[in-house]
Motif scaffolding. Sequence first.
Motif, PDB file in Angstrom:
ATOM      1  N   THR A  29       0.821  -1.307   0.068  1.00 19.11           N
ATOM      2  CA  THR A  29      -0.068   0.020  -0.289  1.00 19.11           C
ATOM      3  C   THR A  29       0.804   1.209   0.040  1.00 19.11           C
ATOM      4  O   THR A  29       0.507   2.489  -0.358  1.00 19.11           O
ATOM      5  CB  THR A  29      -0.853   0.161   1.338  1.00 19.11           C
ATOM      6  OG1 THR A  29      -0.021  -0.023   2.328  1.00 19.11           O
ATOM      7  CG2 THR A  29      -1.869  -1.205   1.175  1.00 19.11           C
ATOM      8  N   GLY A  30       2.224   1.172   0.491  1.00 18.75           N
ATOM      9  CA  GLY A  30       2.966   2.372   0.558  1.00 18.75           C
ATOM     10  C   GLY A  30       2.675   3.407   1.671  1.00 18.75           C
ATOM     11  O   GLY A  30       3.168   4.240   1.962  1.00 18.75           O
ATOM     12  N   LYS A  31       1.567   2.828   2.625  1.00 16.81           N
ATOM     13  CA  LYS A  31       1.104   3.811   3.620  1.00 16.81           C
ATOM     14  C   LYS A  31       2.115   3.452   5.020  1.00 16.81           C
ATOM     15  O   LYS A  31       2.186   2.049   5.360  1.00 16.81           O
ATOM     16  CB  LYS A  31      -0.168   3.864   4.129  1.00 16.81           C
ATOM     17  CG  LYS A  31      -1.035   4.135   3.016  1.00 16.81           C
ATOM     18  CD  LYS A  31      -2.532   3.784   3.362  1.00 16.81           C
ATOM     19  CE  LYS A  31      -3.517   4.240   2.150  1.00 16.81           C
ATOM     20  NZ  LYS A  31      -4.962   4.274   2.745  1.00 16.81           N
ATOM     21  N   PRO A  32       2.776   4.330   5.729  1.00 15.92           N
ATOM     22  CA  PRO A  32       3.684   3.715   6.763  1.00 15.92           C
ATOM     23  C   PRO A  32       2.973   3.212   7.683  1.00 15.92           C
ATOM     24  O   PRO A  32       3.754   2.297   8.681  1.00 15.92           O
ATOM     25  CB  PRO A  32       4.492   5.033   6.990  1.00 15.92           C
ATOM     26  CG  PRO A  32       3.264   6.368   6.684  1.00 15.92           C
ATOM     27  CD  PRO A  32       2.768   5.920   5.431  1.00 15.92           C
ATOM     28  N   ARG A  80      -3.680   3.633  12.580  1.00 15.61           N
ATOM     29  CA  ARG A  80      -4.042   4.835  12.347  1.00 15.61           C
ATOM     30  C   ARG A  80      -3.979   5.639  13.919  1.00 15.61           C
ATOM     31  O   ARG A  80      -3.995   5.037  14.742  1.00 15.61           O
ATOM     32  CB  ARG A  80      -5.059   5.336  11.707  1.00 15.61           C
ATOM     33  CG  ARG A  80      -6.546   4.783  12.546  1.00 15.61           C
ATOM     34  CD  ARG A  80      -7.775   4.987  11.930  1.00 15.61           C
ATOM     35  NE  ARG A  80      -8.915   4.620  12.730  1.00 15.61           N
ATOM     36  CZ  ARG A  80     -10.159   4.438  12.426  1.00 15.61           C
ATOM     37  NH1 ARG A  80     -10.507   4.681  10.937  1.00 15.61           N
ATOM     38  NH2 ARG A  80     -10.921   4.081  13.167  1.00 15.61           N
ATOM     39  N   VAL A  81      -3.628   6.820  13.882  1.00 13.96           N
ATOM     40  CA  VAL A  81      -3.657   7.564  15.200  1.00 13.96           C
ATOM     41  C   VAL A  81      -4.958   8.352  15.359  1.00 13.96           C
ATOM     42  O   VAL A  81      -5.466   9.138  14.572  1.00 13.96           O
ATOM     43  CB  VAL A  81      -2.507   8.433  15.158  1.00 13.96           C
ATOM     44  CG1 VAL A  81      -2.450   9.173  16.568  1.00 13.96           C
ATOM     45  CG2 VAL A  81      -1.155   7.843  14.958  1.00 13.96           C
ATOM     46  N   ALA A  82      -5.713   7.732  16.405  1.00 14.57           N
ATOM     47  CA  ALA A  82      -6.821   8.620  16.667  1.00 14.57           C
ATOM     48  C   ALA A  82      -6.564   9.750  17.149  1.00 14.57           C
ATOM     49  O   ALA A  82      -5.753  10.645  17.282  1.00 14.57           O
ATOM     50  CB  ALA A  82      -7.696   7.731  17.668  1.00 14.57           C
ATOM     51  N   ALA A  83      -7.957  10.700  17.157  1.00 14.21           N
ATOM     52  CA  ALA A  83      -8.074  12.352  17.586  1.00 14.21           C
ATOM     53  C   ALA A  83      -7.194  12.079  19.283  1.00 14.21           C
ATOM     54  O   ALA A  83      -6.978  13.032  19.637  1.00 14.21           O
ATOM     55  CB  ALA A  83      -9.300  12.841  17.419  1.00 14.21           C
ATOM     56  N   ILE A 130      -1.148   1.981  23.097  1.00 13.95           N
ATOM     57  CA  ILE A 130       0.072   2.745  22.773  1.00 13.95           C
ATOM     58  C   ILE A 130      -0.608   4.138  22.629  1.00 13.95           C
ATOM     59  O   ILE A 130      -1.396   4.242  21.626  1.00 13.95           O
ATOM     60  CB  ILE A 130       0.831   2.454  21.497  1.00 13.95           C
ATOM     61  CG1 ILE A 130       1.561   0.907  21.896  1.00 13.95           C
ATOM     62  CG2 ILE A 130       1.878   3.367  21.253  1.00 13.95           C
ATOM     63  CD1 ILE A 130       2.202   0.326  20.933  1.00 13.95           C
ATOM     64  N   THR A 131       0.110   5.195  23.140  1.00 14.33           N
ATOM     65  CA  THR A 131      -0.559   6.613  22.970  1.00 14.33           C
ATOM     66  C   THR A 131       0.763   7.499  22.129  1.00 14.33           C
ATOM     67  O   THR A 131       1.925   7.501  22.565  1.00 14.33           O
ATOM     68  CB  THR A 131      -0.724   7.043  24.083  1.00 14.33           C
ATOM     69  OG1 THR A 131      -1.824   6.483  24.785  1.00 14.33           O
ATOM     70  CG2 THR A 131      -1.521   8.684  23.795  1.00 14.33           C
ATOM     71  N   VAL A 132       0.496   8.308  21.106  1.00  8.70           N
ATOM     72  CA  VAL A 132       1.253   9.064  20.448  1.00  8.70           C
ATOM     73  C   VAL A 132       1.468  10.460  20.765  1.00  8.70           C
ATOM     74  O   VAL A 132       0.090  11.078  21.167  1.00  8.70           O
ATOM     75  CB  VAL A 132       0.965   9.077  18.847  1.00  8.70           C
ATOM     76  CG1 VAL A 132       1.948   9.911  18.196  1.00  8.70           C
ATOM     77  CG2 VAL A 132       0.944   7.581  18.352  1.00  8.70           C
ATOM     78  N   ASN A 151      -6.822   0.273  14.978  1.00  7.69           N
ATOM     79  CA  ASN A 151      -6.842  -0.100  13.689  1.00  7.69           C
ATOM     80  C   ASN A 151      -7.992   0.410  12.945  1.00  7.69           C
ATOM     81  O   ASN A 151      -8.552   1.231  13.645  1.00  7.69           O
ATOM     82  CB  ASN A 151      -6.621  -1.640  13.651  1.00  7.69           C
ATOM     83  CG  ASN A 151      -8.007  -2.259  14.330  1.00  7.69           C
ATOM     84  OD1 ASN A 151      -8.864  -1.566  14.976  1.00  7.69           O
ATOM     85  ND2 ASN A 151      -7.962  -3.515  14.225  1.00  7.69           N
ATOM     86  N   GLY A 152      -8.458  -0.003  11.835  1.00  6.44           N
ATOM     87  CA  GLY A 152      -9.682   0.261  11.099  1.00  6.44           C
ATOM     88  C   GLY A 152     -10.883   0.131  11.809  1.00  6.44           C
ATOM     89  O   GLY A 152     -11.863   0.591  11.682  1.00  6.44           O
TER      90      GLY A 152
END
Length: 252
Positions: A74-77, A107-110, A130-132, A116-117
């Motif tokens: 997909t090329g998406k990191p 993905r990173v949520a708000a 895990i929190t970014v 995940n999806g």
Amino acid sequence: MDRLIYTAMTAMNAAMDRQRVVANNLANASTTGFRQEIFAITPATLKDGSLEARAMARGNVRGADMRTARVVPTGKPLDVALEGKALIAYQSPDRQGEIYSRRGDLRVAASGVLENGEGLAVLGDGGAPITVPPGFSINLAADGTVLASDPAAPNAAAEAIGRIRLVNPEGSPLAKGIDGFLKVPARNGGTGVLPPDLTARLTPGALEMSNVETADTLVQMIEAQRAFEQRAKIIATAGTLDEAGSGLMALR
């Protein structure tokens, strides 16, 4: 009335449940990381010392087909495809345990939580989601390490903020519930956990597709429908025999 009608009815219920499972598999033929459900029908007999001429049918989801599926770049990191038999540990929707999946469209949520999806939070090695940090961009290493970079400091090295909890179900019981999630059944009725697999690897920039074979699933649906119709004919035959027997008794 002859018990034939009751045994045929349980077989009809099992055939209907099989149709639901097959339909669910077919509906998820394009779902990322989906593992098709395996349905089994077993006889249930009553041990009372008499002749076991007939048995009730009982059908349920036995588990999931864990065979690997096609991997698509997909090329998406943040898209990851798992290698081997590894699974990603996610927080259950009720937050009372962990569940497992091969779905890797992350993905990173708000809120900053990595998910995940389906909106399931990705668990780290410590068992917590895990929190970014706000504003940070992330990349994923092959061992599941989450590397965060601060856009305000482009020359600074990326920092590891956690590692995705990767597990291997080999040698452990794994069940698929009616909610579609893979779990470890526990004796007390709850869910257990799988041990971490430090050798597990993932491929960033790719996704593993569903392992449902559409053609085979369509054949299974036809077979389930025919099985249901056969049981319905048995019930109709039992009704005819019962009426004939009652007619004979009335002639006496």
